[in-house]
Scaffold this motif. Structure first.
Motif, PDB file in Angstrom:
ATOM      1  N   ASN A   1     -26.098  53.577 -27.918  1.00 26.04           N
ATOM      2  CA  ASN A   1     -27.069  52.479 -28.012  1.00 26.04           C
ATOM      3  C   ASN A   1     -26.840  51.441 -26.916  1.00 26.04           C
ATOM      4  OD1 ASN A   1     -28.459  53.566 -30.167  1.00 26.04           O
ATOM      5  ND2 ASN A   1     -27.270  52.453 -31.713  1.00 26.04           N
ATOM      6  N   LYS A   2     -25.571  51.170 -26.589  1.00 28.74           N
ATOM      7  CA  LYS A   2     -25.276  50.226 -25.511  1.00 28.74           C
ATOM      8  C   LYS A   2     -25.803  50.756 -24.181  1.00 28.74           C
ATOM      9  CE  LYS A   2     -21.160  48.158 -27.564  1.00 28.74           C
ATOM     10  NZ  LYS A   2     -19.704  48.018 -27.459  1.00 28.74           N
ATOM     11  N   GLU A   3     -25.584  52.040 -23.927  1.00 30.29           N
ATOM     12  CA  GLU A   3     -26.068  52.644 -22.676  1.00 30.29           C
ATOM     13  C   GLU A   3     -27.599  52.622 -22.617  1.00 30.29           C
ATOM     14  OE1 GLU A   3     -24.320  53.730 -20.005  1.00 30.29           O
ATOM     15  OE2 GLU A   3     -22.537  52.939 -21.019  1.00 30.29           O
ATOM     16  N   ILE A   4     -28.236  52.892 -23.724  1.00 33.98           N
ATOM     17  CA  ILE A   4     -29.704  52.881 -23.767  1.00 33.98           C
ATOM     18  C   ILE A   4     -30.221  51.474 -23.502  1.00 33.98           C
ATOM     19  CG2 ILE A   4     -31.707  53.127 -25.296  1.00 33.98           C
ATOM     20  CD1 ILE A   4     -30.242  55.503 -26.577  1.00 33.98           C
ATOM     21  N   ASP A   5     -29.557  50.474 -24.102  1.00 30.60           N
ATOM     22  CA  ASP A   5     -29.971  49.082 -23.873  1.00 30.60           C
ATOM     23  C   ASP A   5     -29.831  48.705 -22.399  1.00 30.60           C
ATOM     24  OD1 ASP A   5     -30.613  48.754 -26.527  1.00 30.60           O
ATOM     25  OD2 ASP A   5     -28.677  47.822 -27.066  1.00 30.60           O
ATOM     26  N   LYS A   6     -28.765  49.164 -21.748  1.00 30.00           N
ATOM     27  CA  LYS A   6     -28.574  48.871 -20.321  1.00 30.00           C
ATOM     28  C   LYS A   6     -29.699  49.488 -19.491  1.00 30.00           C
ATOM     29  CE  LYS A   6     -23.530  48.515 -20.382  1.00 30.00           C
ATOM     30  NZ  LYS A   6     -22.286  49.150 -19.928  1.00 30.00           N
ATOM     31  N   GLU A   7     -30.058  50.712 -19.802  1.00 33.57           N
ATOM     32  CA  GLU A   7     -31.116  51.388 -19.059  1.00 33.57           C
ATOM     33  C   GLU A   7     -32.474  50.723 -19.296  1.00 33.57           C
ATOM     34  OE1 GLU A   7     -30.856  53.799 -16.747  1.00 33.57           O
ATOM     35  OE2 GLU A   7     -28.683  53.578 -16.991  1.00 33.57           O
ATOM     36  N   ILE A   8     -32.720  50.272 -20.494  1.00 37.80           N
ATOM     37  CA  ILE A   8     -33.970  49.580 -20.800  1.00 37.80           C
ATOM     38  C   ILE A   8     -34.042  48.264 -20.017  1.00 37.80           C
ATOM     39  CG2 ILE A   8     -35.244  48.363 -22.624  1.00 37.80           C
ATOM     40  CD1 ILE A   8     -34.393  50.602 -24.533  1.00 37.80           C
TER      41      ILE A   8
END
Length: 76
Positions: free
Chosen positions: A63-70
């Protein structure tokens, strides 16, 4: 042969008379109920299995990685 048969019958009746007249004793069992209190903070962790806990850690990292990409997409 007759004597053996009569002796056997007499022994059988004698054995039956000693064993059939016994008094039976009843045993009384006492069951006590005990309540055990557990720490409230420890219960949720104990209920979860090792795979569930590992899955939650992986979900958090993903989820942290997805938030960074978003955030990168929103910046462009």
């Amino acid at each position: 042969m007759k004597r053996v048969l009569i002796t056997g019958v007499i022994l059988l009746f004698t054995a039956m008379s000693f064993t059939s007249c016994r008094e039976t004793t009843e045993k009384e069992t006492v069951v006590k109920e005990v309540e055990v209190e557990k720490e409230k903070t420890a219960e949720p962790e104990e209920r979860k299995g090792i795979l569930e806990r590992a899955g939650e850690k992986v979900d958090g990292k993903v989820n942290k990685e997805i938030d960074k990409e978003i955030d990168k997409i929103d910046d462009n």
